[in-house]
Design an enzyme around this catalytic site. Structure first.
Site, PDB file in Angstrom:
ATOM      1  N   ASP A 109      -8.259   2.316   6.552  1.00 26.62           N
ATOM      2  CA  ASP A 109      -8.600   2.173   5.479  1.00 26.62           C
ATOM      3  C   ASP A 109      -6.810   0.804   4.896  1.00 26.62           C
ATOM      4  OD1 ASP A 109      -8.839   4.507   4.838  1.00 26.62           O
ATOM      5  OD2 ASP A 109      -7.232   5.859   4.362  1.00 26.62           O
ATOM      6  N   GLU A 149       1.313  -1.126   0.009  1.00 28.67           N
ATOM      7  CA  GLU A 149       0.028   0.209  -0.075  1.00 28.67           C
ATOM      8  C   GLU A 149       0.814   0.844  -0.360  1.00 28.67           C
ATOM      9  OE1 GLU A 149      -2.709   0.429   3.333  1.00 28.67           O
ATOM     10  OE2 GLU A 149      -2.929   1.902   2.466  1.00 28.67           O
TER      11      GLU A 149
END
Ligand code: 1YM
Length: 661
Positions: free
Chosen positions: A517, A440
């Site tokens: 997230d 990520e």
């Protein structure tokens, strides 16, 4: 159905019990948690068999505070008459002789699991103690057994009766109650998992229409939360509605098909949704067959043919048009297919595929006849034509996807450079040893690139949130740059053209932050794998990397903690005067730290993702990733425990609950 004329002489005798204690793995596969639960399923299966053969209407399963489990059914009660050659009561034979049971010669019993059928005696052999209460002919009987392995002498006693079969008195009750304590010297983790037990019992209740299953976990403190009752008048129709909770049905009506041919019973419940994925779940004798097999093949062949014939009959397909494919007709389909088969042969790596070739024509005949009748019914015309029209759109989309794929293939050949620019590949050529980290964010991606061992670790950074594929067509997925680079990097292709043998990495590791997230990104990626590369999950190639949450430092001493429990342990071990760093994201770690804590195979923690239960995983994926808000909120209110310290509890399905929050 089954003949009532049981007598103890039908029981076949094969071999001794001590062997089971000496080599439990040979009988239950494993002594892990899965093996422990297998014991419970053995007993539950016997109770369910009694119900599905029409003798019991109720099954009760209880997990007790002492670690034991009990199962009751209100059926005939196990036989208590004397076995003619062994000279002991039937119930004693059932619990003390391996492979004993009328079930195994298949004369008395019509249908039973096959896989699970190894029997009650195995459960007895692997339990500290086991008791059985039989309520039969207005009499209450009881027998108790114990097992022991003496660590000093190595002496083994397996499932020995504590005494003869006792008569405790008169009763109005009927049925069998079995209670056992799994031996904690045999099982690694001897405690039953509430949710795993509950899930399977619920599934069994769906599969056995009308059967009332009561589950009680006495270990739960709150009395209101202890008991759940599963009972579904609609059987697998109710199951399909439950699976579709997060989806929007194309039409409210459900297609119900049922019949019997050559002693093979077959039922299917079908509902279409406006989605694009196919959700076909099949069972044989209450056992899930995630790898399909002859029953699924028969179903698909009949279903496709009936719908094509219908489309021509009503003019939705013209003479010049080609037939629609099975895939087209199954887009948006949710179907539960169950079959009852006399001697099921389970094949495949995980024994998840039905092999019996005689089942295909039988299921095909039942479905053909039933589906034709359904389509001919005037009340079903609107739904039928909605299904065909959806399939026609699916065929068009498939054509568009094929073109997109061609272009993307050409594109990836032409524009190889930008893809390589994103992916930092590794130098090693041993594909099975190689790993790819999907990371990520660019900054963490940068650290990972610098920190990795480039001989076998490749890095693919992801920019921002990837596309949520749940409500997307294949062509839209292929148009997405992030997924294109992922697909290209893995080398496997996607969907129907997926090929595991082309996989370039033995481990596919998702590395995202330990926050909301990050959880969302993880859920999106797992959804993608679940929908388009399920074999990657089925074969255990997908992992979640677990970065530490804290760094505790005192002088030269550094301890990384992966959850709150480890943190308090670390703090205790270093004593006063330490500094504590809480990592908010991967980006906060420098390359060395990232290597040490998260990437170095000798120190890191990885969590392998599996699809334990595809049906529920599928449901959860749509509930959590789909576009309906209500079911998601319900799920989260019901299941989320925001005080849970282990943020990384192993997910039960591709969409871990935290993913949708
Ligand atoms: C809590 C678990 O085992 N119920 C159960 C088992 C049997 C019977 C009834 C039964 C079967 C038959 C005749 C028959 C079993 N019998 C055998 C064996 N519940 C639970 N309830 N009478 C009673 O098969 O004809 C094995 S299980 F071996 F005797 F056939």
């Amino acid at each position: 159905m089954a003949s009532q004329s049981y007598n103890a002489g039908n029981i076949q005798v094969l071999e001794g019990l001590e062997a089971v204690r000496l080599r439990p793995g040979m009988y239950i596969g494993t002594t892990s948690s899965r093996g422990l639960h297998h014991l419970l399923w053995e007993i539950v299966d016997n109770a369910i068999d009694e119900a599905s053969n029409g003798f019991a209407s109720e099954v009760m399963v209880t997990l007790h505070r002492d670690g034991s489990a009990s199962v009751y059914d209100n059926g005939r009660g196990m036989p208590v008459d004397m076995h003619p050659t062994m000279g002991i009561p039937g119930v004693e034979v059932i619990f003390t002789v391996l492979h004993a049971g009328g079930k195994f010669n298949n004369e008395n019993y019509a249908y039973s699991g096959g896989l699970h059928g190894v029997g009650a005696s195995v459960v007895n052999a692997l339990s500290r103690w086991l008791t059985v209460d039989v309520y039969r002919d207005w009499t209450h009987y009881r027998m108790a057994f114990t097992s022991l392995t003496d660590p000093a002498t190595g002496k083994v006693e397996a499932g020995k009766p504590e005494g003869p079969l006792e008569v405790l008195g008169n009763t109005r009750k009927k049925g069998t109650l079995v209670r056992f304590l799994p031996d904690d010297t045999i099982f690694e983790d001897p405690s039953f998992h509430t949710e795993a037990v509950s899930r399977r019992l619920q599934e069994l209740a769906y599969l056995n229409k009308g059967l009332k299953i009561t589950f009680t976990d006495e270990r739960i403190a709150d009395p209101d939360a202890r008991t759940r009752v599963f009972q579904y008048a609609g059987g697998i129709s109710d199951y399909v509605r439950y699976l579709n909770a997060g989806k929007t049905p194309l039409r409210e009506d459900l297609i119900w098909l049922e019949g019997r041919k050559d002693d093979i019973l077959c039922q299917a419940a079908i509902q279409y949704t406006d989605g694009y994925s196919e959700s076909l779940f099949s069972y044989v004798n209450n056992i899930n067959t995630p790898e399909g097999g002859s029953h699924e093949t028969g179903f698909k062949a009949a279903f496709t043919k009936c719908l094509n014939d219908y489309a021509r009959r009503v003019g939705l397909l013209k003479d010049k048009d080609a037939n629609l494919s099975g895939e087209d007709f199954r887009e948006g389909l949710t179907c539960v297919l169950t079959t009852m088969v006399k001697n099921p042969q389970f094949e495949g790596q995980t024994k998840g595929r039905l092999g019996n070739s005689e089942v295909r024509p039988a299921v095909e005949a039942v479905i053909s006849q039933q589906m034709t009748d359904w389509l001919d019914n005037l009340q079903h015309q609107e739904t039928a034509s909605a299904i065909v029209q959806k399939a026609i759109r699916a065929a068009q989309a498939r054509e568009a996807a094929r073109k997109a794929r061609d272009t993307s293939r050409k594109a990836s050949a032409l524009e190889a450079a930008p893809l390589v620019g994103k992916l930092s590949s590794c130098t090693g050529r041993d594909y099975a040893m190689n790993e790819i980290f999907i990371v990520e964010g660019d900054s963490a991606g940068g650290s990972a690139k610098q920190g990795r061992d480039r001989r076998f670790q490749a890095i693919l950074p992801l920019r921002g949130k990837p596309l949520n594929v749940e409500k997307k067509h294949l062509d839209q997925v292929l148009a997405n740059e992030e997924f294109r680079s992922l697909i290209t990097a893995l080398g496997t292709g996607i969907g129907q053209t997926f090929s595991l043998s082309s996989l370039k990495y033995g481990k596919v590791i998702i590395l995202s932050d330990a926050d909301q997230d990050g959880a969302h990104i993880r859920a999106i990626l797992l959804t993608f794998f679940f929908r388009y590369m399920r074999d990657l999950l089925n074969n255990g190639h997908v992992y979640i990397g677990m970065p530490p949450l804290y760094k505790v430092q005192k002088g030269q001493k550094v301890i990384y903690a992966y959850d709150d429990k480890e943190l308090s342990k670390a703090v205790r071990s270093v004593g006063k005067g330490y500094t504590l760093q809480r990592y908010k994201g991967l980006g906060e770690m420098n390359p060395e730290q990232l290597w040490e804590t998260t990437m170095d195979p000798s120190q890191r923690k990885l969590m392998r993702v599996s699809v334990e239960d595809a049906a529920l995983a599928d449901r959860l994926t749509t509930v959590l990733m789909g576009d309906k808000v209500e079911p998601r909120r319900d799920y989260i209110t019901e299941h989320a425990d925001f005080n849970r310290p282990d943020d990384f509890a192993p997910p039960e399905s591709p969409a871990a609950p935290e993913g949708g929050a």
